[in-house]
Write an enzyme that holds these catalytic residues in place. Structure first.
Site, PDB file in Angstrom:
ATOM      1  N   SER A   1      31.626  35.804  47.817  1.00 25.40           N
ATOM      2  CA  SER A   1      31.867  35.807  46.373  1.00 25.40           C
ATOM      3  C   SER A   1      31.801  34.361  45.897  1.00 25.40           C
ATOM      4  O   SER A   1      32.508  33.498  46.414  1.00 25.40           O
ATOM      5  CB  SER A   1      33.245  36.414  46.099  1.00 25.40           C
ATOM      6  OG  SER A   1      33.553  36.341  44.725  1.00 25.40           O
TER       7      SER A   1
ATOM      8  N   LYS B   1      27.773  37.685  45.577  1.00 24.84           N
ATOM      9  CA  LYS B   1      28.400  38.153  44.335  1.00 24.84           C
ATOM     10  C   LYS B   1      28.666  36.915  43.492  1.00 24.84           C
ATOM     11  O   LYS B   1      29.182  35.922  43.987  1.00 24.84           O
ATOM     12  CB  LYS B   1      29.685  38.884  44.690  1.00 24.84           C
ATOM     13  CG  LYS B   1      30.653  39.085  43.549  1.00 24.84           C
ATOM     14  CD  LYS B   1      31.765  40.049  43.961  1.00 24.84           C
ATOM     15  CE  LYS B   1      33.131  39.574  43.506  1.00 24.84           C
ATOM     16  NZ  LYS B   1      34.205  40.487  43.941  1.00 24.84           N
TER      17      LYS B   1
ATOM     18  N   LYS C   1      30.390  35.323  39.958  1.00 18.44           N
ATOM     19  CA  LYS C   1      31.360  35.543  38.874  1.00 18.44           C
ATOM     20  C   LYS C   1      30.709  35.229  37.535  1.00 18.44           C
ATOM     21  O   LYS C   1      30.040  34.195  37.385  1.00 18.44           O
ATOM     22  CB  LYS C   1      32.572  34.625  39.081  1.00 18.44           C
ATOM     23  CG  LYS C   1      33.388  34.949  40.318  1.00 18.44           C
ATOM     24  CD  LYS C   1      34.148  36.262  40.154  1.00 18.44           C
ATOM     25  CE  LYS C   1      35.098  36.474  41.329  1.00 18.44           C
ATOM     26  NZ  LYS C   1      35.890  37.709  41.164  1.00 18.44           N
TER      27      LYS C   1
ATOM     28  N   ASP D   1      30.488  39.932  39.067  1.00 19.67           N
ATOM     29  CA  ASP D   1      31.874  40.358  38.829  1.00 19.67           C
ATOM     30  C   ASP D   1      32.381  39.680  37.559  1.00 19.67           C
ATOM     31  O   ASP D   1      32.454  38.451  37.484  1.00 19.67           O
ATOM     32  CB  ASP D   1      32.750  39.960  40.027  1.00 19.67           C
ATOM     33  CG  ASP D   1      34.167  40.531  39.933  1.00 19.67           C
ATOM     34  OD1 ASP D   1      34.486  41.184  38.924  1.00 19.67           O
ATOM     35  OD2 ASP D   1      34.947  40.322  40.889  1.00 19.67           O
TER      36      ASP D   1
ATOM     37  N   GLU E   1      30.753  44.429  38.428  1.00 20.01           N
ATOM     38  CA  GLU E   1      32.145  44.730  38.757  1.00 20.01           C
ATOM     39  C   GLU E   1      33.063  44.513  37.540  1.00 20.01           C
ATOM     40  O   GLU E   1      33.019  43.461  36.905  1.00 20.01           O
ATOM     41  CB  GLU E   1      32.561  43.819  39.918  1.00 20.01           C
ATOM     42  CG  GLU E   1      33.824  44.221  40.642  1.00 20.01           C
ATOM     43  CD  GLU E   1      34.062  43.343  41.872  1.00 20.01           C
ATOM     44  OE1 GLU E   1      33.090  42.753  42.414  1.00 20.01           O
ATOM     45  OE2 GLU E   1      35.226  43.225  42.285  1.00 20.01           O
TER      46      GLU E   1
ATOM     47  N   ASP F   1      37.182  47.535  40.129  1.00 22.70           N
ATOM     48  CA  ASP F   1      38.071  46.752  40.995  1.00 22.70           C
ATOM     49  C   ASP F   1      39.493  46.874  40.439  1.00 22.70           C
ATOM     50  O   ASP F   1      40.261  47.747  40.851  1.00 22.70           O
ATOM     51  CB  ASP F   1      37.582  45.291  41.044  1.00 22.70           C
ATOM     52  CG  ASP F   1      38.540  44.333  41.743  1.00 22.70           C
ATOM     53  OD1 ASP F   1      39.628  44.749  42.161  1.00 22.70           O
ATOM     54  OD2 ASP F   1      38.209  43.128  41.876  1.00 22.70           O
TER      55      ASP F   1
ATOM     56  N   LYS G   1      40.270  47.201  47.629  1.00 20.24           N
ATOM     57  CA  LYS G   1      41.041  46.064  48.144  1.00 20.24           C
ATOM     58  C   LYS G   1      42.330  46.651  48.686  1.00 20.24           C
ATOM     59  O   LYS G   1      43.135  47.165  47.895  1.00 20.24           O
ATOM     60  CB  LYS G   1      41.382  45.085  47.021  1.00 20.24           C
ATOM     61  CG  LYS G   1      40.228  44.206  46.597  1.00 20.24           C
ATOM     62  CD  LYS G   1      40.652  43.230  45.517  1.00 20.24           C
ATOM     63  CE  LYS G   1      39.435  42.435  45.043  1.00 20.24           C
ATOM     64  NZ  LYS G   1      39.715  41.696  43.804  1.00 20.24           N
TER      65      LYS G   1
ATOM     66  N   GLY H   1      38.051  41.284  48.456  1.00 22.42           N
ATOM     67  CA  GLY H   1      38.957  40.262  48.992  1.00 22.42           C
ATOM     68  C   GLY H   1      39.734  39.596  47.888  1.00 22.42           C
ATOM     69  O   GLY H   1      39.446  39.775  46.700  1.00 22.42           O
TER      70      GLY H   1
HETATM   71  O1  OSB Z   1      37.779  40.113  41.539  1.00 20.46           O
HETATM   72  O2  OSB Z   1      37.121  40.296  43.543  1.00 20.46           O
HETATM   73  C1  OSB Z   1      37.774  39.698  42.694  1.00 20.46           C
HETATM   74  C2  OSB Z   1      39.223  36.491  44.180  1.00 20.46           C
HETATM   75  C3  OSB Z   1      40.455  36.472  43.573  1.00 20.46           C
HETATM   76  C4  OSB Z   1      40.774  37.448  42.669  1.00 20.46           C
HETATM   77  C5  OSB Z   1      39.878  38.467  42.380  1.00 20.46           C
HETATM   78  C6  OSB Z   1      38.641  38.509  42.998  1.00 20.46           C
HETATM   79  C7  OSB Z   1      38.301  37.485  43.904  1.00 20.46           C
HETATM   80  C8  OSB Z   1      37.012  37.378  44.561  1.00 20.46           C
HETATM   81  C9  OSB Z   1      36.964  36.632  45.873  1.00 20.46           C
HETATM   82  O3  OSB Z   1      35.982  37.742  44.066  1.00 20.46           O
HETATM   83  C10 OSB Z   1      36.818  37.518  47.042  1.00 20.46           C
HETATM   84  C11 OSB Z   1      37.018  36.766  48.329  1.00 20.46           C
HETATM   85  O4  OSB Z   1      36.121  36.038  48.738  1.00 20.46           O
HETATM   86  O5  OSB Z   1      38.099  36.899  48.930  1.00 20.46           O
HETATM   87 MG    MG Z   2      36.545  41.834  41.388  1.00 21.76          MG
END
Ligand code: OSB
Ligand code: MG
Length: 383
Positions: free
Chosen positions: A142, A167, A169, A194, A219, A244, A274, A302
Protein backbone atom coordinates in the site's frame (compact mmCIF):
# COMPACT_ATOMS: atom_id res chain seq x y z
CA UNK A 1 -6.63 -22.42 29.06
CA UNK A 2 -6.01 -20.86 32.45
CA UNK A 3 -4.45 -17.41 32.71
CA UNK A 4 -2.11 -16.43 35.52
CA UNK A 5 -1.87 -12.83 34.35
CA UNK A 6 -3.27 -10.53 31.71
CA UNK A 7 -1.05 -7.58 30.78
CA UNK A 8 -1.38 -4.54 28.58
CA UNK A 9 1.72 -2.85 27.13
CA UNK A 10 2.36 0.14 24.92
CA UNK A 11 5.21 0.17 22.40
CA UNK A 12 6.18 3.00 20.04
CA UNK A 13 6.70 1.84 16.46
CA UNK A 14 8.35 4.38 14.16
CA UNK A 15 7.77 4.09 10.41
CA UNK A 16 10.87 4.31 8.21
CA UNK A 17 8.76 6.21 5.68
CA UNK A 18 5.84 8.42 6.80
CA UNK A 19 2.49 7.10 5.55
CA UNK A 20 -0.10 9.50 4.06
CA UNK A 21 -3.77 8.79 3.40
CA UNK A 22 -6.79 11.01 2.69
CA UNK A 23 -7.09 11.47 6.47
CA UNK A 24 -3.52 12.34 7.46
CA UNK A 25 0.16 11.43 7.78
CA UNK A 26 1.59 9.06 10.41
CA UNK A 27 5.15 8.47 11.54
CA UNK A 28 5.29 7.16 15.12
CA UNK A 29 2.53 4.81 16.19
CA UNK A 30 2.15 3.94 19.90
CA UNK A 31 0.78 0.38 19.84
CA UNK A 32 -1.04 -1.58 22.53
CA UNK A 33 0.01 -5.23 22.92
CA UNK A 34 -1.92 -7.71 25.07
CA UNK A 35 0.09 -10.47 26.73
CA UNK A 36 -1.74 -13.48 28.18
CA UNK A 37 0.33 -15.57 30.61
CA UNK A 38 -0.92 -19.07 31.35
CA UNK A 39 -0.54 -21.03 34.57
CA UNK A 40 1.76 -23.38 32.54
CA UNK A 41 4.14 -20.51 31.89
CA UNK A 42 3.24 -19.83 28.23
CA UNK A 43 2.92 -16.25 26.94
CA UNK A 44 0.65 -15.29 24.06
CA UNK A 45 0.90 -11.92 22.33
CA UNK A 46 -1.65 -9.90 20.38
CA UNK A 47 -1.19 -6.46 18.82
CA UNK A 48 -3.93 -3.87 18.43
CA UNK A 49 -2.72 -2.05 15.27
CA UNK A 50 -4.07 1.32 16.34
CA UNK A 51 -3.56 4.75 14.80
CA UNK A 52 -2.92 8.01 16.63
CA UNK A 53 -6.47 9.27 16.18
CA UNK A 54 -9.94 8.15 15.03
CA UNK A 55 -9.57 9.68 11.53
CA UNK A 56 -9.73 6.29 9.76
CA UNK A 57 -12.75 5.24 11.81
CA UNK A 58 -14.06 5.24 15.38
CA UNK A 59 -12.34 3.28 18.17
CA UNK A 60 -9.13 2.50 16.29
CA UNK A 61 -7.11 5.20 18.06
CA UNK A 62 -4.63 4.20 20.75
CA UNK A 63 -6.39 5.98 23.64
CA UNK A 64 -9.78 4.41 22.82
CA UNK A 65 -8.30 0.92 22.58
CA UNK A 66 -6.42 1.32 25.88
CA UNK A 67 -9.61 2.48 27.61
CA UNK A 68 -11.71 -0.40 26.23
CA UNK A 69 -9.12 -3.00 27.22
CA UNK A 70 -8.34 -1.61 30.65
CA UNK A 71 -11.83 -0.64 31.79
CA UNK A 72 -13.97 -3.34 30.25
CA UNK A 73 -12.51 -6.13 28.11
CA UNK A 74 -9.62 -7.41 30.24
CA UNK A 75 -11.61 -7.25 33.51
CA UNK A 76 -14.47 -9.17 31.79
CA UNK A 77 -12.10 -11.92 30.75
CA UNK A 78 -10.63 -12.13 34.23
CA UNK A 79 -14.16 -12.36 35.65
CA UNK A 80 -15.12 -15.11 33.18
CA UNK A 81 -12.11 -17.17 34.22
CA UNK A 82 -12.91 -16.68 37.89
CA UNK A 83 -16.51 -17.78 37.35
CA UNK A 84 -15.80 -20.77 35.10
CA UNK A 85 -12.33 -21.79 36.22
CA UNK A 86 -10.85 -21.40 32.72
CA UNK A 87 -11.27 -19.84 29.28
CA UNK A 88 -11.75 -23.04 27.32
CA UNK A 89 -11.44 -21.71 23.77
CA UNK A 90 -11.83 -18.72 21.42
CA UNK A 91 -15.62 -18.96 21.67
CA UNK A 92 -15.43 -18.62 25.48
CA UNK A 93 -13.11 -15.62 25.14
CA UNK A 94 -15.45 -13.93 22.68
CA UNK A 95 -18.46 -14.69 24.88
CA UNK A 96 -16.76 -12.99 27.85
CA UNK A 97 -16.67 -9.62 26.08
CA UNK A 98 -19.68 -10.04 23.77
CA UNK A 99 -21.72 -7.66 25.96
CA UNK A 100 -19.32 -4.82 25.04
CA UNK A 101 -20.53 -3.04 21.91
CA UNK A 102 -17.95 -2.23 19.26
CA UNK A 103 -14.30 -2.08 20.43
CA UNK A 104 -13.35 -4.39 17.55
CA UNK A 105 -9.64 -3.47 17.53
CA UNK A 106 -9.33 -3.88 21.30
CA UNK A 107 -11.13 -7.25 21.26
CA UNK A 108 -8.97 -8.49 18.39
CA UNK A 109 -5.74 -8.00 20.36
CA UNK A 110 -6.89 -10.35 23.12
CA UNK A 111 -8.12 -12.91 20.61
CA UNK A 112 -4.80 -12.78 18.73
CA UNK A 113 -2.94 -13.46 22.01
CA UNK A 114 -5.18 -16.48 22.64
CA UNK A 115 -4.61 -17.81 19.10
CA UNK A 116 -0.87 -17.53 19.76
CA UNK A 117 -1.29 -19.61 22.93
CA UNK A 118 -3.49 -22.21 21.20
CA UNK A 119 -0.91 -22.57 18.42
CA UNK A 120 1.92 -22.95 20.95
CA UNK A 121 -0.06 -25.61 22.83
CA UNK A 122 -0.73 -27.48 19.59
CA UNK A 123 2.90 -27.00 18.45
CA UNK A 124 1.44 -25.93 15.10
CA UNK A 125 1.41 -22.93 12.79
CA UNK A 126 -1.64 -20.67 12.90
CA UNK A 127 -2.49 -21.46 9.27
CA UNK A 128 -3.07 -25.07 10.25
CA UNK A 129 -5.33 -24.13 13.18
CA UNK A 130 -7.34 -22.01 10.76
CA UNK A 131 -7.83 -24.84 8.26
CA UNK A 132 -5.58 -23.35 5.58
CA UNK A 133 -3.55 -25.27 3.03
CA UNK A 134 -2.26 -22.71 0.54
CA UNK A 135 1.41 -22.27 1.37
CA UNK A 136 2.48 -19.71 -1.24
CA UNK A 137 0.60 -16.67 -2.51
CA UNK A 138 1.20 -13.24 -4.06
CA UNK A 139 1.31 -10.25 -1.70
CA UNK A 140 0.96 -6.52 -2.28
CA UNK A 141 1.93 -3.14 -0.90
CA UNK A 142 0.00 0.00 0.00
CA UNK A 143 1.51 3.29 -1.14
CA UNK A 144 0.76 6.28 1.06
CA UNK A 145 2.55 9.13 -0.69
CA UNK A 146 1.86 12.81 -0.17
CA UNK A 147 2.92 13.91 -3.66
CA UNK A 148 3.09 12.40 -7.12
CA UNK A 149 6.86 12.15 -6.71
CA UNK A 150 6.45 10.19 -3.46
CA UNK A 151 3.97 7.82 -5.08
CA UNK A 152 6.16 7.14 -8.13
CA UNK A 153 9.28 6.70 -6.03
CA UNK A 154 7.50 4.20 -3.75
CA UNK A 155 5.94 2.41 -6.74
CA UNK A 156 9.36 2.10 -8.42
CA UNK A 157 10.84 0.80 -5.21
CA UNK A 158 8.04 -1.73 -4.69
CA UNK A 159 8.30 -3.07 -8.24
CA UNK A 160 12.06 -3.31 -7.87
CA UNK A 161 11.49 -5.36 -4.71
CA UNK A 162 9.37 -7.74 -6.83
CA UNK A 163 5.81 -6.75 -5.94
CA UNK A 164 3.26 -7.11 -8.75
CA UNK A 165 0.27 -5.64 -6.93
CA UNK A 166 0.18 -2.00 -5.84
CA UNK A 167 -2.44 0.00 -3.97
CA UNK A 168 -2.30 3.79 -4.18
CA UNK A 169 -3.97 6.16 -1.70
CA UNK A 170 -6.17 8.79 -3.34
CA UNK A 171 -8.37 11.73 -2.34
CA UNK A 172 -10.28 14.50 -4.17
CA UNK A 173 -7.70 16.46 -6.15
CA UNK A 174 -5.14 13.62 -5.96
CA UNK A 175 -6.73 10.70 -7.78
CA UNK A 176 -6.67 10.54 -11.57
CA UNK A 177 -3.16 11.98 -11.71
CA UNK A 178 -1.34 9.48 -9.44
CA UNK A 179 -3.39 6.50 -10.67
CA UNK A 180 -2.72 7.37 -14.33
CA UNK A 181 0.99 7.95 -13.69
CA UNK A 182 1.42 4.58 -11.98
CA UNK A 183 -0.64 2.79 -14.66
CA UNK A 184 1.42 4.37 -17.45
CA UNK A 185 4.66 3.35 -15.81
CA UNK A 186 3.45 -0.20 -15.04
CA UNK A 187 0.86 -1.24 -17.67
CA UNK A 188 0.68 -4.89 -16.50
CA UNK A 189 0.64 -4.53 -12.76
CA UNK A 190 -2.38 -5.33 -10.54
CA UNK A 191 -3.32 -1.78 -9.53
CA UNK A 192 -5.97 -0.61 -7.06
CA UNK A 193 -6.75 2.62 -5.20
CA UNK A 194 -7.95 3.41 -1.68
CA UNK A 195 -9.89 6.62 -0.92
CA UNK A 196 -10.41 6.02 2.81
CA UNK A 197 -13.91 7.55 2.62
CA UNK A 198 -12.74 10.90 1.20
CA UNK A 199 -15.55 11.29 -1.39
CA UNK A 200 -19.17 12.38 -0.93
CA UNK A 201 -22.45 11.95 -2.78
CA UNK A 202 -21.60 15.31 -4.39
CA UNK A 203 -18.18 14.49 -5.82
CA UNK A 204 -17.86 10.67 -6.22
CA UNK A 205 -18.73 10.99 -9.95
CA UNK A 206 -15.18 12.13 -10.48
CA UNK A 207 -14.13 8.53 -9.84
CA UNK A 208 -15.60 7.55 -13.23
CA UNK A 209 -12.45 9.09 -14.69
CA UNK A 210 -10.54 6.12 -13.17
CA UNK A 211 -12.55 3.57 -15.19
CA UNK A 212 -10.23 3.53 -18.25
CA UNK A 213 -7.22 2.66 -16.06
CA UNK A 214 -8.21 -1.00 -15.63
CA UNK A 215 -8.01 -0.87 -11.85
CA UNK A 216 -8.79 -3.98 -9.82
CA UNK A 217 -10.92 -1.98 -7.35
CA UNK A 218 -11.68 1.33 -5.63
CA UNK A 219 -11.55 0.92 -1.85
CA UNK A 220 -14.11 2.72 0.39
CA UNK A 221 -14.72 5.85 -1.70
CA UNK A 222 -17.70 7.06 0.40
CA UNK A 223 -18.44 7.48 4.12
CA UNK A 224 -16.69 5.22 6.63
CA UNK A 225 -19.98 3.88 8.03
CA UNK A 226 -21.83 3.42 4.75
CA UNK A 227 -22.69 0.24 2.86
CA UNK A 228 -25.99 1.27 1.18
CA UNK A 229 -24.73 4.23 -0.90
CA UNK A 230 -21.66 2.26 -1.95
CA UNK A 231 -23.92 -0.47 -3.34
CA UNK A 232 -25.88 2.18 -5.27
CA UNK A 233 -22.90 3.92 -6.89
CA UNK A 234 -21.36 0.52 -7.67
CA UNK A 235 -23.50 0.04 -10.78
CA UNK A 236 -22.46 3.50 -12.05
CA UNK A 237 -18.77 2.63 -12.06
CA UNK A 238 -16.93 0.13 -14.23
CA UNK A 239 -14.29 -0.42 -11.54
CA UNK A 240 -15.55 -2.69 -8.71
CA UNK A 241 -15.93 -1.21 -5.22
CA UNK A 242 -14.16 -2.74 -2.24
CA UNK A 243 -15.42 -2.15 1.30
CA UNK A 244 -12.94 -1.63 4.13
CA UNK A 245 -14.02 0.79 6.91
CA UNK A 246 -17.71 -0.16 6.93
CA UNK A 247 -17.33 -3.92 7.51
CA UNK A 248 -17.08 -4.86 11.21
CA UNK A 249 -18.63 -8.31 11.27
CA UNK A 250 -20.05 -11.24 9.36
CA UNK A 251 -23.40 -9.49 9.70
CA UNK A 252 -22.06 -6.42 7.88
CA UNK A 253 -20.56 -8.62 5.14
CA UNK A 254 -23.93 -10.36 4.72
CA UNK A 255 -25.67 -6.96 4.50
CA UNK A 256 -23.28 -5.92 1.73
CA UNK A 257 -23.91 -9.20 -0.11
CA UNK A 258 -27.68 -8.59 0.03
CA UNK A 259 -27.37 -5.01 -1.16
CA UNK A 260 -25.04 -5.85 -4.05
CA UNK A 261 -27.28 -8.69 -5.20
CA UNK A 262 -30.20 -6.25 -5.26
CA UNK A 263 -28.43 -3.18 -6.64
CA UNK A 264 -25.61 -4.58 -8.79
CA UNK A 265 -24.00 -8.04 -9.08
CA UNK A 266 -21.88 -9.94 -6.58
CA UNK A 267 -18.81 -10.15 -8.83
CA UNK A 268 -18.62 -6.37 -8.44
CA UNK A 269 -18.32 -6.45 -4.64
CA UNK A 270 -14.93 -6.99 -3.03
CA UNK A 271 -14.28 -7.06 0.72
CA UNK A 272 -11.05 -6.10 2.46
CA UNK A 273 -10.93 -8.34 5.52
CA UNK A 274 -8.84 -6.76 8.28
CA UNK A 275 -8.90 -9.15 11.23
CA UNK A 276 -8.71 -6.32 13.83
CA UNK A 277 -11.54 -4.40 12.14
CA UNK A 278 -13.84 -7.43 12.47
CA UNK A 279 -12.86 -8.14 16.11
CA UNK A 280 -10.42 -10.94 15.32
CA UNK A 281 -9.42 -13.96 13.26
CA UNK A 282 -12.46 -16.09 14.12
CA UNK A 283 -14.85 -13.53 12.60
CA UNK A 284 -12.41 -12.89 9.70
CA UNK A 285 -12.45 -16.60 8.81
CA UNK A 286 -16.26 -16.71 8.88
CA UNK A 287 -16.41 -13.68 6.57
CA UNK A 288 -13.90 -15.25 4.17
CA UNK A 289 -16.01 -18.41 3.90
CA UNK A 290 -19.34 -16.57 3.62
CA UNK A 291 -17.97 -14.37 0.81
CA UNK A 292 -16.35 -17.27 -1.00
CA UNK A 293 -19.64 -19.17 -1.00
CA UNK A 294 -21.29 -16.27 -2.84
CA UNK A 295 -18.24 -15.63 -5.07
CA UNK A 296 -17.58 -12.27 -3.46
CA UNK A 297 -13.83 -11.72 -3.65
CA UNK A 298 -11.81 -10.96 -0.50
CA UNK A 299 -8.26 -10.06 0.52
CA UNK A 300 -6.49 -9.38 3.80
CA UNK A 301 -5.88 -5.72 4.60
CA UNK A 302 -3.33 -4.19 6.95
CA UNK A 303 -3.00 -1.37 9.47
CA UNK A 304 0.76 -0.78 9.27
CA UNK A 305 0.92 -3.64 11.75
CA UNK A 306 4.14 -4.74 13.42
CA UNK A 307 5.84 -7.78 11.89
CA UNK A 308 4.06 -9.85 14.58
CA UNK A 309 0.64 -8.70 13.38
CA UNK A 310 1.71 -9.02 9.74
CA UNK A 311 2.95 -12.58 10.31
CA UNK A 312 -0.45 -13.52 11.77
CA UNK A 313 -2.27 -11.92 8.83
CA UNK A 314 0.00 -13.75 6.38
CA UNK A 315 -1.04 -17.06 7.99
CA UNK A 316 -4.66 -16.23 7.15
CA UNK A 317 -3.82 -16.24 3.44
CA UNK A 318 -3.46 -20.02 3.67
CA UNK A 319 -7.27 -20.11 3.38
CA UNK A 320 -8.11 -20.80 -0.26
CA UNK A 321 -11.29 -18.75 0.32
CA UNK A 322 -9.11 -15.61 0.16
CA UNK A 323 -8.97 -14.54 -3.49
CA UNK A 324 -6.71 -11.53 -3.94
CA UNK A 325 -3.26 -10.35 -2.76
CA UNK A 326 -3.33 -8.34 0.49
CA UNK A 327 -1.53 -5.37 2.06
CA UNK A 328 1.28 -7.24 3.80
CA UNK A 329 4.52 -5.45 2.95
CA UNK A 330 5.86 -1.93 2.81
CA UNK A 331 6.85 -0.46 -0.57
CA UNK A 332 10.02 0.88 1.04
CA UNK A 333 11.24 -2.39 2.53
CA UNK A 334 10.63 -2.88 6.28
CA UNK A 335 7.81 -0.81 7.78
CA UNK A 336 9.53 0.19 11.04
CA UNK A 337 12.90 1.39 12.25
CA UNK A 338 12.76 -1.35 14.89
CA UNK A 339 10.25 -4.19 14.89
CA UNK A 340 9.20 -6.82 17.41
CA UNK A 341 10.26 -10.07 15.73
CA UNK A 342 13.74 -11.59 15.59
CA UNK A 343 13.82 -12.47 11.87
CA UNK A 344 12.48 -10.11 9.19
CA UNK A 345 9.49 -11.20 7.10
CA UNK A 346 10.63 -11.75 3.54
CA UNK A 347 8.71 -12.00 0.33
CA UNK A 348 10.27 -13.33 -2.84
CA UNK A 349 9.29 -12.10 -6.31
CA UNK A 350 6.17 -10.59 -4.78
CA UNK A 351 5.12 -13.86 -3.13
CA UNK A 352 5.20 -15.11 0.43
CA UNK A 353 5.60 -18.71 1.52
CA UNK A 354 4.38 -19.96 4.89
CA UNK A 355 6.68 -22.29 6.77
CA UNK A 356 6.00 -24.90 9.44
CA UNK A 357 7.06 -22.70 12.36
CA UNK A 358 4.80 -22.70 15.41
CA UNK A 359 2.11 -20.00 15.74
CA UNK A 360 2.86 -16.96 13.55
CA UNK A 361 6.01 -18.65 12.19
CA UNK A 362 8.35 -15.93 13.50
CA UNK A 363 9.99 -15.41 16.89
CA UNK A 364 8.63 -12.63 19.06
CA UNK A 365 11.60 -10.53 20.25
CA UNK A 366 10.97 -10.56 24.03
CA UNK A 367 14.35 -8.98 24.85
CA UNK A 368 13.59 -5.94 22.75
CA UNK A 369 9.93 -5.83 23.80
CA UNK A 370 10.79 -5.98 27.51
CA UNK A 371 13.34 -3.20 27.12
CA UNK A 372 11.17 -0.88 25.01
CA UNK A 373 7.51 -1.50 25.93
CA UNK A 374 5.76 0.16 28.87
CA UNK A 375 3.39 -1.89 30.99
CA UNK A 376 0.14 0.07 31.32
CA UNK A 377 -2.06 -2.35 33.19
CA UNK A 378 -2.04 -5.85 34.63
CA UNK A 379 -4.50 -8.24 36.24
CA UNK A 380 -3.02 -10.96 38.43
CA UNK A 381 -5.08 -14.10 38.58
CA UNK A 382 -2.58 -16.03 40.69
CA UNK A 383 -4.32 -18.09 43.35
O1 OSB B 1 -7.25 1.81 4.59
O2 OSB B 1 -6.14 0.04 4.25
C1 OSB B 1 -6.26 1.12 4.81
C2 OSB B 1 -3.09 1.92 6.79
C3 OSB B 1 -3.64 2.51 7.91
C4 OSB B 1 -4.99 2.69 7.98
C5 OSB B 1 -5.82 2.26 6.95
C6 OSB B 1 -5.28 1.64 5.83
C7 OSB B 1 -3.88 1.49 5.75
C8 OSB B 1 -3.20 0.93 4.60
C9 OSB B 1 -1.84 0.30 4.84
O3 OSB B 1 -3.59 1.03 3.47
C10 OSB B 1 -1.86 -1.17 4.80
C11 OSB B 1 -0.56 -1.75 5.28
O4 OSB B 1 0.41 -1.72 4.54
O5 OSB B 1 -0.52 -2.23 6.43
MG1 MG C 1 -8.50 0.83 3.18
Amino acid sequence: MKFRAIRLYLLDLTLRTPFTTSFGTYRTLPRPFVVLETTDGLRGVGEAPTLLDPAYKAEVDTPAVITSLKEFILPSIARAQQERGEIADVAALRAASAWIKGAVFAKSAVEAALWDLLAQEAGAPLWRLWGGDRRSFPVGVSIGGKTLDDVLRLADNAVELGYRRLKVKIWPGFDVEPATAVRERFPDILLQVDANSAYTVENWVRLKALDPLDLLLIEQPLYDDDIVLHSEISRELRTPICLDESIHSLRDARAAIRLWSRNDTLDRLIINIKPPRVSGFAEAIEIAHACHERRVRTWIGGMLDSAWGKAMNLNLNALTAIDLPGDHFSPSGAYFERDVVCEPLVSRDGSFTLGDGVSAGVTFDWDYFNSAARELFAIDLDR
